[in-house]
Design a protein around this motif. Structure first.
Motif, PDB file in Angstrom:
ATOM      1  N   THR A 433      78.017-120.548  10.329  1.00 41.62           N
ATOM      2  CA  THR A 433      78.084-120.726  11.779  1.00 41.62           C
ATOM      3  C   THR A 433      78.750-119.502  12.384  1.00 41.62           C
ATOM      4  N   ALA A 434      78.291-119.108  13.567  1.00 39.86           N
ATOM      5  CA  ALA A 434      78.843-117.918  14.216  1.00 39.86           C
ATOM      6  C   ALA A 434      78.745-118.064  15.726  1.00 39.86           C
ATOM      7  N   THR A 477      82.295-111.870  13.331  1.00 37.67           N
ATOM      8  CA  THR A 477      82.988-112.917  12.589  1.00 37.67           C
ATOM      9  C   THR A 477      82.108-114.163  12.486  1.00 37.67           C
ATOM     10  N   PHE A 478      82.359-114.956  11.454  1.00 39.65           N
ATOM     11  CA  PHE A 478      81.598-116.190  11.251  1.00 39.65           C
ATOM     12  C   PHE A 478      82.408-117.140  10.391  1.00 39.65           C
ATOM     13  N   VAL A 479      81.872-118.332  10.170  1.00 42.59           N
ATOM     14  CA  VAL A 479      82.512-119.333   9.304  1.00 42.59           C
ATOM     15  C   VAL A 479      81.520-119.756   8.228  1.00 42.59           C
ATOM     16  N   LEU A 480      81.979-119.801   6.992  1.00 43.15           N
ATOM     17  CA  LEU A 480      81.211-120.383   5.891  1.00 43.15           C
ATOM     18  C   LEU A 480      81.692-121.820   5.717  1.00 43.15           C
ATOM     19  N   ASN A 481      80.836-122.775   6.053  1.00 48.13           N
ATOM     20  CA  ASN A 481      81.143-124.197   5.882  1.00 48.13           C
ATOM     21  C   ASN A 481      80.575-124.647   4.533  1.00 48.13           C
ATOM     22  N   ILE A 482      81.447-125.135   3.662  1.00 44.31           N
ATOM     23  CA  ILE A 482      81.045-125.540   2.312  1.00 44.31           C
ATOM     24  C   ILE A 482      80.749-127.043   2.330  1.00 44.31           C
ATOM     25  N   LEU A 483      79.519-127.408   1.962  1.00 48.55           N
ATOM     26  CA  LEU A 483      79.111-128.817   2.029  1.00 48.55           C
ATOM     27  C   LEU A 483      79.523-129.578   0.764  1.00 48.55           C
ATOM     28  N   GLU A 484      79.740-130.864   0.937  1.00 49.97           N
ATOM     29  CA  GLU A 484      80.273-131.698  -0.144  1.00 49.97           C
ATOM     30  C   GLU A 484      79.171-132.498  -0.829  1.00 49.97           C
ATOM     31  N   GLU A 485      79.210-132.498  -2.144  1.00 55.57           N
ATOM     32  CA  GLU A 485      78.260-133.284  -2.930  1.00 55.57           C
ATOM     33  C   GLU A 485      78.353-134.758  -2.533  1.00 55.57           C
ATOM     34  N   GLY A 486      77.181-135.357  -2.221  1.00 56.30           N
ATOM     35  CA  GLY A 486      77.125-136.755  -1.830  1.00 56.30           C
ATOM     36  C   GLY A 486      77.406-137.014  -0.363  1.00 56.30           C
ATOM     37  N   ASN A 487      77.733-135.960   0.370  1.00 51.10           N
ATOM     38  CA  ASN A 487      78.091-136.162   1.785  1.00 51.10           C
ATOM     39  C   ASN A 487      77.500-135.069   2.669  1.00 51.10           C
ATOM     40  N   TYR A 488      76.389-134.481   2.207  1.00 52.00           N
ATOM     41  CA  TYR A 488      75.837-133.358   2.960  1.00 52.00           C
ATOM     42  C   TYR A 488      74.520-133.683   3.665  1.00 52.00           C
ATOM     43  N   GLN A 489      73.924-134.828   3.346  1.00 55.27           N
ATOM     44  CA  GLN A 489      72.578-135.115   3.851  1.00 55.27           C
ATOM     45  C   GLN A 489      72.466-135.111   5.380  1.00 55.27           C
ATOM     46  N   PRO A 490      73.392-135.738   6.120  1.00 54.25           N
ATOM     47  CA  PRO A 490      73.249-135.712   7.589  1.00 54.25           C
ATOM     48  C   PRO A 490      73.259-134.297   8.167  1.00 54.25           C
ATOM     49  N   ALA A 526      84.971-127.866   3.019  1.00 51.95           N
ATOM     50  CA  ALA A 526      85.939-126.785   3.226  1.00 51.95           C
ATOM     51  C   ALA A 526      85.295-125.745   4.124  1.00 51.95           C
ATOM     52  N   TYR A 527      86.119-124.843   4.632  1.00 50.56           N
ATOM     53  CA  TYR A 527      85.566-123.757   5.433  1.00 50.56           C
ATOM     54  C   TYR A 527      86.340-122.467   5.174  1.00 50.56           C
ATOM     55  N   LEU A 528      85.659-121.361   5.369  1.00 50.81           N
ATOM     56  CA  LEU A 528      86.269-120.039   5.258  1.00 50.81           C
ATOM     57  C   LEU A 528      85.929-119.248   6.510  1.00 50.81           C
ATOM     58  N   GLU A 529      86.942-118.718   7.178  1.00 53.10           N
ATOM     59  CA  GLU A 529      86.707-117.827   8.306  1.00 53.10           C
ATOM     60  C   GLU A 529      86.562-116.411   7.775  1.00 53.10           C
ATOM     61  N   CYS A 530      85.572-115.682   8.290  1.00 53.71           N
ATOM     62  CA  CYS A 530      85.215-114.404   7.678  1.00 53.71           C
ATOM     63  C   CYS A 530      84.938-113.337   8.724  1.00 53.71           C
ATOM     64  N   GLU A 531      85.079-112.100   8.290  1.00 61.55           N
ATOM     65  CA  GLU A 531      84.712-110.938   9.095  1.00 61.55           C
ATOM     66  C   GLU A 531      83.702-110.114   8.306  1.00 61.55           C
ATOM     67  N   VAL A 532      82.587-109.736   8.944  1.00 63.18           N
ATOM     68  CA  VAL A 532      81.574-108.942   8.265  1.00 63.18           C
ATOM     69  C   VAL A 532      82.110-107.529   8.039  1.00 63.18           C
ATOM     70  N   VAL A 533      82.084-107.110   6.786  1.00 61.91           N
ATOM     71  CA  VAL A 533      82.527-105.756   6.436  1.00 61.91           C
ATOM     72  C   VAL A 533      81.341-104.807   6.351  1.00 61.91           C
ATOM     73  N   SER A 534      80.260-105.270   5.723  1.00 65.21           N
ATOM     74  CA  SER A 534      79.093-104.393   5.556  1.00 65.21           C
ATOM     75  C   SER A 534      77.851-105.244   5.303  1.00 65.21           C
ATOM     76  N   ARG A 535      76.703-104.575   5.397  1.00 65.31           N
ATOM     77  CA  ARG A 535      75.415-105.219   5.114  1.00 65.31           C
ATOM     78  C   ARG A 535      74.590-104.265   4.259  1.00 65.31           C
ATOM     79  N   MET A 536      73.805-104.843   3.367  1.00 66.24           N
ATOM     80  CA  MET A 536      72.896-104.051   2.560  1.00 66.24           C
ATOM     81  C   MET A 536      71.496-104.638   2.691  1.00 66.24           C
TER      82      MET A 536
END
Length: 571
Positions: A433-434, A477-490, A526-536
């Motif tokens: 998400t961003a 900047t963006f967020v990596l949202n980590i989905l949970e086994e058994g609770n991600y379908q919706p 879980a979630y991780l807030e991130c900053e883009v450093v580079s792209r390839m």
């Protein structure tokens, strides 16, 4: 090199530098500009480059942006008495390069303006005073004396319909205005550090030149007939000298690849009317992300035969609503006469105050068998970031529609051992998400891998035709949202659906705002807030490396959802 910075509170400075004994660069450094042209974000500001050539006669190549008026005039008059300038060469009439033409002519009315025919017509519309002019076309020459013979190269649509290049046979310098430039502001005159500039160089190409890839190749073919090119004196960013051959090679390669698109979309706009050019560029950028070829054409200056030919071989037509003027109406009627059924049609208002009515015209296309590519884009005020994002997403939507058959064919070829073997590479299930300004986006991702310990970081593969891709450039900047086994379908069900251009991806989803402003999905493991450093660049994906700045686990006992595939040639 002699540099003379003049600072102001708005961080506008002027740099002058000698490229040779009798050629001087005048660079207007706009350190803090963060939006440009089609409203794509700038990470490193920009520059507006102008050049003074002293032969027996003197020529000024381009001017600057109006915001630099006093700084530029003071600098120019410090270098030369303007009444000694014989020629003002206008590479194209976009305001960031020709914004001070009227000021120069008031200081030195004796100057002869040298430009393409279309440029002279545009200048007449906003200079509002008589001026001497010399219309040039491809192959014409202007002898300034002392060996400085300028040869002009026709380079329409790079990225303005009236663009010309100027090649100085005496110095081997090619003046290219927008082409081969980049929005990158620094005190470095030249391209010494390739690594520092290459992402901005590509991003600039992708936004402004990729939509006209065939025109790029045509211009480069004309460049091949010139003498040795020792330096590219562009209109934005550092000049190309140390990595000249490599950076020219990249333009040729990118344009060749872009031109290979099996299908073409014609984009018609009016360059000097309302926001037609900027909105059309945004739509075009979205189309090119899908690998579909695009050709842009200015309705005001295009030859009717060229319009007819382009419409005849295009699968889709994008039309920026033109003003109700006779010279535009001729080409509009040409389009209507050349269309055929099963083409796609997309339309947008140019917000110029005299637009043709959009719905009656759309009805004419539909009645002739054309298929709406997206809902007409209507404007009630000056375009915002959200409007430009809507335009880009609309273009991407059309491109994906045109390439759908090809993707289906690829999926049918899924029974090879190689595809089955690649499919055994498993991944987790995540949601990226961003949010940037008023624009937000989201995408499901499974190609995510930790890439570093210190600082903590990971890579994520993002398909080039994803809408969120434009929000994942260096320093975004963006967020990596980590989905949970058994609770991600919706969440998966919600984000797997096809969203219409401009549709709110987060409607009906519980979110909270991260420190960096991006949405956090409340139901994520879980979630991780991130900053883009580079792209390839990796063929049809971008590999984005993000540095983690913050994070949290909502359920310490939860496990990450895992994604297994049977084949490896599609998600």
């Amino acid at each position: 090199m002699v540099a003379t910075p003049v600072k102001t509170e708005k961080r506008l400075t002027i740099q002058t530098a000698n490229l040779s004994d009798d050629i001087t660069a005048i660079r207007s450094l706009d350190w803090d500009r963060d939006r440009f042209d089609i409203e794509f974000g700038l990470q490193n500001g920009t520059t507006y480059n102008s050049y003074l050539i002293r032969g027996e006669k003197i020529a000024l190549v381009d001017t600057s942006h109006a915001k630099f008026r006093q700084l530029y005039i003071d600098t120019l008059t410090g270098l030369i008495d303007p009444t000694q300038i014989d020629y003002l060469i206008i590479s194209h009439t976009e305001p960031d390069h020709s914004g001070l033409v009227q000021d120069i002519l008031q200081l030195a009315p004796q100057i002869t303006v040298v430009a393409a025919k279309v440029a002279i017509q545009f200048l007449e519309g906003f200079v509002h005073q008589p001026f001497k002019r010399e219309i040039v076309k491809n192959g014409d020459r202007l002898d300034l004396g002392n060996g400085h013979v300028l040869e002009f190269i026709n380079a329409p649509n790079l990225h303005w319909p009236d663009t010309i290049f100027s090649y100085d046979h005496g110095s081997g310098i090619l003046f290219t205005c927008d082409a081969f430039g980049m929005h990158y502001c620094s005190d470095h005159l030249y391209d010494e550090d390739l690594k520092a500039i290459e992402e901005d160089y590509y991003f600039y190409y992708e936004c402004l030149m990729a939509p006209n890839a065939r025109s790029v190749l045509s211009a480069m073919k004309r460049m091949d007939t010139l003498g040795e090119i020792n330096l590219v004196a562009n209109g934005h960013g550092p000049l190309l000298k140390y990595n000249l051959n490599e950076l020219l090679r990249r333009y040729r390669h990118w344009s060749t690849e872009q031109s290979k698109g099996e299908k073409t979309v014609a984009v018609f706009y009016v360059s000097d009317y309302g926001y037609s050019d900027r909105l059309s560029q945004a739509i075009t950028k979205g189309i090119t992300k899908t690998g579909v070829a695009v050709e842009m054409m200015d309705l005001k200056s295009a030859d009717p035969q060229e319009v007819r030919e382009l419409v005849g071989r295009s699968e889709g037509i994008i039309l920026g609503m033109p003003p109700t003027q006779k010279e535009i109406t001729t080409n509009l009627n040409t389009i209507l006469a050349a269309i055929h059924d099963k083409q796609y049609i997309g339309m947008f208002e140019s917000f110029g105050g005299d637009d043709e009515p959009i719905f009656p015209l759309q009805r004419k296309f539909i009645d002739n068998g054309l298929i709406p590519a997206f809902k007409p884009i209507r404007l009630s005020e000056t375009p915002t970031e959200a409007v430009y994002q809507l335009c880009e997403e609309s273009g991407t939507d059309l491109g994906q529609t045109l390439t759908q058959d090809k993707k289906v064919k690829q999926r049918k070829l899924q029974d090879t051992d190689l595809d089955k073997a690649i499919g055994r590479i498993s991944g987790g299930l995540y949601l990226i998400t961003a949010k940037k300004g008023e624009v937000s986006g989201a995408m499901i991702a499974s190609w995510v891998t930790q890439a570093s310990f210190d600082p903590p970081g990971f890579t994520v593969a993002v398909a080039k035709d994803r809408a969120i891709e434009s929000l994942l450039h260096a320093n975004d900047t963006f967020v990596l949202n980590i989905l949970e086994e058994g609770n991600y379908q919706p969440l998966m069900k919600h984000f797997l659906k096809r969203f219409s251009p401009g549709e709110d991806r987060f409607a009906g989803v519980k979110t909270q705002s991260a420190v960096n402003g991006s949405p956090i999905l409340s139901d994520a493991l879980a979630y991780l807030e991130c900053e883009v450093v580079s792209r390839m660049e990796c063929s049809d994906h971008w590999l984005v490396y993000g540095k983690v700045t913050n994070g949290r686990v909502s359920n310490p006992e939860g496990l990450t959802a895992v994604h297994h595939r049977k084949v490896g040639n599609y998600y």
